[in-house]
Design a protein around this motif. Structure first.
Motif, PDB file in Angstrom:
ATOM      1  N   VAL A  77       0.850  -1.187   0.000  1.00 51.49           N
ATOM      2  CA  VAL A  77       0.000   0.000   0.000  1.00 51.49           C
ATOM      3  C   VAL A  77       0.887   1.240   0.000  1.00 51.49           C
ATOM      4  O   VAL A  77       1.811   1.354   0.817  1.00 51.49           O
ATOM      5  N   HIS A  78       0.595   2.175  -0.914  1.00 50.31           N
ATOM      6  CA  HIS A  78       1.460   3.346  -1.096  1.00 50.31           C
ATOM      7  C   HIS A  78       0.651   4.635  -1.050  1.00 50.31           C
ATOM      8  O   HIS A  78      -0.526   4.665  -1.405  1.00 50.31           O
ATOM      9  N   LEU A  79       1.324   5.709  -0.649  1.00 50.85           N
ATOM     10  CA  LEU A  79       0.850   7.074  -0.805  1.00 50.85           C
ATOM     11  C   LEU A  79       1.793   7.765  -1.778  1.00 50.85           C
ATOM     12  O   LEU A  79       2.890   7.269  -2.046  1.00 50.85           O
ATOM     13  N   LEU A  80       1.391   8.908  -2.317  1.00 51.13           N
ATOM     14  CA  LEU A  80       2.286   9.661  -3.197  1.00 51.13           C
ATOM     15  C   LEU A  80       2.269  11.117  -2.756  1.00 51.13           C
ATOM     16  O   LEU A  80       1.474  11.927  -3.218  1.00 51.13           O
ATOM     17  N   ARG A  81       3.148  11.427  -1.802  1.00 49.03           N
ATOM     18  CA  ARG A  81       3.230  12.784  -1.283  1.00 49.03           C
ATOM     19  C   ARG A  81       4.678  13.260  -1.166  1.00 49.03           C
ATOM     20  O   ARG A  81       4.952  14.443  -1.292  1.00 49.03           O
TER      21      ARG A  81
ATOM     22  N   THR B 290      -0.012  -5.038 -11.469  1.00 51.78           N
ATOM     23  CA  THR B 290      -1.430  -4.698 -11.518  1.00 51.78           C
ATOM     24  C   THR B 290      -1.699  -3.747 -10.358  1.00 51.78           C
ATOM     25  O   THR B 290      -1.432  -4.069  -9.206  1.00 51.78           O
ATOM     26  N   VAL B 291      -2.195  -2.553 -10.686  1.00 52.89           N
ATOM     27  CA  VAL B 291      -2.319  -1.492  -9.694  1.00 52.89           C
ATOM     28  C   VAL B 291      -3.788  -1.155  -9.464  1.00 52.89           C
ATOM     29  O   VAL B 291      -4.564  -1.017 -10.420  1.00 52.89           O
ATOM     30  N   VAL B 292      -4.167  -1.018  -8.203  1.00 50.38           N
ATOM     31  CA  VAL B 292      -5.470  -0.478  -7.841  1.00 50.38           C
ATOM     32  C   VAL B 292      -5.233   0.880  -7.188  1.00 50.38           C
ATOM     33  O   VAL B 292      -4.462   0.990  -6.228  1.00 50.38           O
ATOM     34  N   VAL B 293      -5.863   1.905  -7.727  1.00 50.43           N
ATOM     35  CA  VAL B 293      -5.775   3.257  -7.180  1.00 50.43           C
ATOM     36  C   VAL B 293      -7.083   3.539  -6.448  1.00 50.43           C
ATOM     37  O   VAL B 293      -8.167   3.414  -7.026  1.00 50.43           O
ATOM     38  N   VAL B 294      -6.988   3.916  -5.188  1.00 54.25           N
ATOM     39  CA  VAL B 294      -8.172   4.251  -4.394  1.00 54.25           C
ATOM     40  C   VAL B 294      -8.312   5.766  -4.384  1.00 54.25           C
ATOM     41  O   VAL B 294      -7.479   6.470  -3.810  1.00 54.25           O
ATOM     42  N   GLY B 295      -9.349   6.259  -5.055  1.00 50.92           N
ATOM     43  CA  GLY B 295      -9.580   7.696  -5.131  1.00 50.92           C
ATOM     44  C   GLY B 295      -9.380   8.226  -6.534  1.00 50.92           C
ATOM     45  O   GLY B 295      -8.302   8.067  -7.115  1.00 50.92           O
ATOM     46  N   ALA B 296     -10.427   8.847  -7.095  1.00 52.62           N
ATOM     47  CA  ALA B 296     -10.354   9.402  -8.449  1.00 52.62           C
ATOM     48  C   ALA B 296     -10.295  10.923  -8.404  1.00 52.62           C
ATOM     49  O   ALA B 296     -11.011  11.619  -9.118  1.00 52.62           O
ATOM     50  N   GLY B 297      -9.442  11.442  -7.514  1.00 51.16           N
ATOM     51  CA  GLY B 297      -9.176  12.876  -7.477  1.00 51.16           C
ATOM     52  C   GLY B 297      -8.006  13.215  -8.374  1.00 51.16           C
ATOM     53  O   GLY B 297      -7.626  12.455  -9.266  1.00 51.16           O
ATOM     54  N   TRP B 298      -7.377  14.354  -8.122  1.00 51.18           N
ATOM     55  CA  TRP B 298      -6.256  14.784  -8.964  1.00 51.18           C
ATOM     56  C   TRP B 298      -5.083  13.819  -8.858  1.00 51.18           C
ATOM     57  O   TRP B 298      -4.515  13.407  -9.875  1.00 51.18           O
ATOM     58  N   ILE B 299      -4.712  13.437  -7.639  1.00 54.52           N
ATOM     59  CA  ILE B 299      -3.566  12.539  -7.466  1.00 54.52           C
ATOM     60  C   ILE B 299      -3.847  11.182  -8.082  1.00 54.52           C
ATOM     61  O   ILE B 299      -3.005  10.584  -8.760  1.00 54.52           O
ATOM     62  N   GLY B 300      -5.059  10.663  -7.849  1.00 52.18           N
ATOM     63  CA  GLY B 300      -5.410   9.368  -8.416  1.00 52.18           C
ATOM     64  C   GLY B 300      -5.322   9.360  -9.923  1.00 52.18           C
ATOM     65  O   GLY B 300      -4.786   8.422 -10.531  1.00 52.18           O
TER      66      GLY B 300
ATOM     67  N   PHE C 218      -1.564   9.618 -11.058  1.00 49.25           N
ATOM     68  CA  PHE C 218      -0.813   8.378 -10.923  1.00 49.25           C
ATOM     69  C   PHE C 218      -1.325   7.327 -11.891  1.00 49.25           C
ATOM     70  O   PHE C 218      -0.526   6.567 -12.466  1.00 49.25           O
ATOM     71  N   ALA C 219      -2.634   7.245 -12.087  1.00 49.47           N
ATOM     72  CA  ALA C 219      -3.178   6.297 -13.060  1.00 49.47           C
ATOM     73  C   ALA C 219      -2.600   6.571 -14.446  1.00 49.47           C
ATOM     74  O   ALA C 219      -2.292   5.635 -15.201  1.00 49.47           O
ATOM     75  N   THR C 220      -2.434   7.835 -14.780  1.00 51.25           N
ATOM     76  CA  THR C 220      -1.836   8.215 -16.068  1.00 51.25           C
ATOM     77  C   THR C 220      -0.417   7.674 -16.173  1.00 51.25           C
ATOM     78  O   THR C 220      -0.031   7.078 -17.184  1.00 51.25           O
ATOM     79  N   ALA C 221       0.376   7.889 -15.113  1.00 50.89           N
ATOM     80  CA  ALA C 221       1.760   7.414 -15.119  1.00 50.89           C
ATOM     81  C   ALA C 221       1.824   5.893 -15.193  1.00 50.89           C
ATOM     82  O   ALA C 221       2.640   5.317 -15.923  1.00 50.89           O
ATOM     83  N   ALA C 222       0.949   5.229 -14.440  1.00 49.27           N
ATOM     84  CA  ALA C 222       0.964   3.764 -14.413  1.00 49.27           C
ATOM     85  C   ALA C 222       0.565   3.171 -15.761  1.00 49.27           C
ATOM     86  O   ALA C 222       1.146   2.178 -16.214  1.00 49.27           O
ATOM     87  N   ARG C 223      -0.415   3.776 -16.418  1.00 50.31           N
ATOM     88  CA  ARG C 223      -0.796   3.281 -17.741  1.00 50.31           C
ATOM     89  C   ARG C 223       0.327   3.505 -18.744  1.00 50.31           C
ATOM     90  O   ARG C 223       0.624   2.629 -19.572  1.00 50.31           O
TER      91      ARG C 223
ATOM     92  N   ALA D  49      -4.367  -6.996  -6.652  1.00 55.29           N
ATOM     93  CA  ALA D  49      -3.553  -5.781  -6.654  1.00 55.29           C
ATOM     94  C   ALA D  49      -2.116  -6.107  -6.293  1.00 55.29           C
ATOM     95  O   ALA D  49      -1.826  -6.461  -5.155  1.00 55.29           O
ATOM     96  N   GLY D  50      -1.222  -5.973  -7.275  1.00 53.14           N
ATOM     97  CA  GLY D  50       0.191  -6.087  -6.973  1.00 53.14           C
ATOM     98  C   GLY D  50       0.669  -4.904  -6.155  1.00 53.14           C
ATOM     99  O   GLY D  50       1.642  -4.990  -5.405  1.00 53.14           O
ATOM    100  N   ALA D  51      -0.053  -3.773  -6.318  1.00 55.22           N
ATOM    101  CA  ALA D  51       0.223  -2.576  -5.524  1.00 55.22           C
ATOM    102  C   ALA D  51      -1.059  -1.773  -5.418  1.00 55.22           C
ATOM    103  O   ALA D  51      -1.911  -1.806  -6.315  1.00 55.22           O
ATOM    104  N   VAL D  52      -1.198  -1.049  -4.309  1.00 52.78           N
ATOM    105  CA  VAL D  52      -2.356  -0.186  -4.079  1.00 52.78           C
ATOM    106  C   VAL D  52      -1.833   1.223  -3.803  1.00 52.78           C
ATOM    107  O   VAL D  52      -0.948   1.406  -2.961  1.00 52.78           O
ATOM    108  N   VAL D  53      -2.376   2.186  -4.516  1.00 53.84           N
ATOM    109  CA  VAL D  53      -2.021   3.586  -4.290  1.00 53.84           C
ATOM    110  C   VAL D  53      -3.256   4.300  -3.766  1.00 53.84           C
ATOM    111  O   VAL D  53      -4.310   4.280  -4.410  1.00 53.84           O
TER     112      VAL D  53
END
Length: 418
Positions: free
Chosen positions: A131-135, A152-162, A165-170, A233-237
């Protein structure tokens, strides 16, 4: 002379300025003091051990693998700014004009609170592997292998950060699912008619967006949703918001708002004498919008320190009218091959105007109050943003027919334009 030096009208005293927080707001306060002629001691305290750095590049740094490139290009030694890094501040004793830290007390004559914000942690996710944060810079470094190994990434939260990061991961080739408890992305930021079209961007990038989907719990290797589904989820952000990092001010007597922000006045002074607050941790009253604003964005952390620095210097000379801080808030986001910019505050707008079709690559939304432009969101239309921001600053009223025509320059849509 006493420990806190006596101010004399007409001359600058060598007061000690201590700044808590070595992010953009803290760094810019220190630099602005020097640029505006302050010659007294300036100390910048940061909790992280790294050389002060800029946060917006972190999502790109994760993708590109050059996170160290985000360090500020500032010669602190040449500016005679004393850095104390890797030092946690634990309390404030205003009566003694001292900060408490794990390494001992720090005296100040003027204090600037620039401690920023901290990410909201998903309950039950603390300590779960993967489980990760990005700050922070360290967060970015930990996330880099996730992209390298195409987890395989699961991002919790579809705000600006989500979204970022989803953009970078894709772009890195990861399989991405974004889970949002609300019924649309950016639910706490934008109205439905604006945010719903933006939901299409996820699928267009190859990411899956699940809205109206609360998370029940996170386990190692999976995210369990409230409806019982489990996502591998191999990783969760986790990107579910941020709040002012002001817990260390408890018991200090400094006034905090319900959101935890330091309630500064229009000169960025706090409720305590000789204490100012800037950046993500501070709210301020806006006469322009008739409400108190808490702005968690880069431009606020750049602009506010200039006002605070001028008022610190002015207070030292005596008899100087403080400068007021009432900006047009601005921020941007790069996501899903789109450049998104926003200026203003649309909270009490009564009219929403579209410039262009949200199904197209570029479009703009304008918000008006009593005919005057108060906010603008531009997707791929930077000229609209630049012109709109100036119109907001001027309090300009718009001709709504012309403003709704994307072929008409926004600056030419003023109601008083010839």
């Amino acid at each position: 002379m006493s420990e806190q030096q006596t101010e004399q009208p007409g001359r600058r005293t060598e007061r000690r300025v201590v700044i808590v927080g070595a992010g953009m707001a803290g760094v810019q306060t220190a630099v602005a003091l020097r640029e505006q002629g302050f010659t007294g001691p300036v100390t910048l305290i940061g909790a992280e051990p790294h050389q002060p750095y800029d946060r917006p590049p972190l999502s790109k740094a994760v993708l590109l693998g050059n996170a160290e490139g985000s360090a500020f290009d500032i010669d602190f030694e040449a500016l005679d700014i004393h850095l104390q890094l890797g030092r946690d501040v634990t309390g404030l004793r205003p009566g003694a004009h001292e900060l408490d830290t794990l390494a001992g007390s720090v005296p100040y004559d003027v204090l600037v609170v620039a401690c920023g914000a901290e990410p909201v942690v998903l309950p039950g996710s603390e300590g779960v592997p993967g489980v990760h944060l990005l700050r922070t810079l360290d967060d970015a470094a930990r996330l880099r292998p996730v992209l390298d190994e195409q987890h395989t990434v699961v991002v919790v939260g579809a705000g600006w950060i989500g979204a970022e990061f989803a953009t970078a991961a894709r772009a890195a080739g990861c399989e991405v699912t974004v889970v949002e408890a609300a019924d649309r992305p950016l639910a706490g930021v934008l109205p439905a008619e604006v945010a719903v079209p933006m939901a299409r961007w996820y699928a267009q990038s190859g990411a899956e967006l699940l809205t109206g989907t609360p998370v029940a719990r996170i386990e190692q290797g999976s995210v369990v949703l409230a409806d019982g589904r489990a996502l591998a989820a191999g990783a969760v952000v986790v990107g579910i918001g941020a709040r002012p990092a002001t817990g260390w001010l408890a018991g200090s007597g400094i006034a905090l708002g319900p959101d935890g922000s330091v309630t500064a006045d229009d000169a960025l002074r706090t409720s305590l004498p000789d204490v100012y607050a800037v950046g993500d941790c501070a709210s301020f009253p806006s006469a322009r919008y008739g409400t108190r604003l808490l702005v968690h964005h880069w431009d606020n952390a750049l602009q506010g320190p200039r006002t605070a620095a001028a008022n610190i210097i002015g207070a030292g000379t005596g008899g100087v009218q403080p400068l007021t801080y009432d900006p047009v808030p601005y921020f941007w986001s790069e996501q899903f091959d789109r450049f998104v910019q926003y200026a203003g505050h649309h909270g009490d707008a009564d009219t929403l105007l579209w410039r262009g079709d949200p199904a197209d690559p570029a479009w703009t939304v304008c918000w008006l109050r009593d005919g005057a432009l108060v906010a603008v969101l531009a997707v791929g239309r930077p000229r609209d943003l630049a012109q709109g921001r100036r119109l907001i600053e001027a309090g300009a009223r718009l001709d709504q027919v012309r403003a709704a025509d994307p072929a008409v320059p926004l600056k030419s849509a003023r109601a008083d334009a010839s």
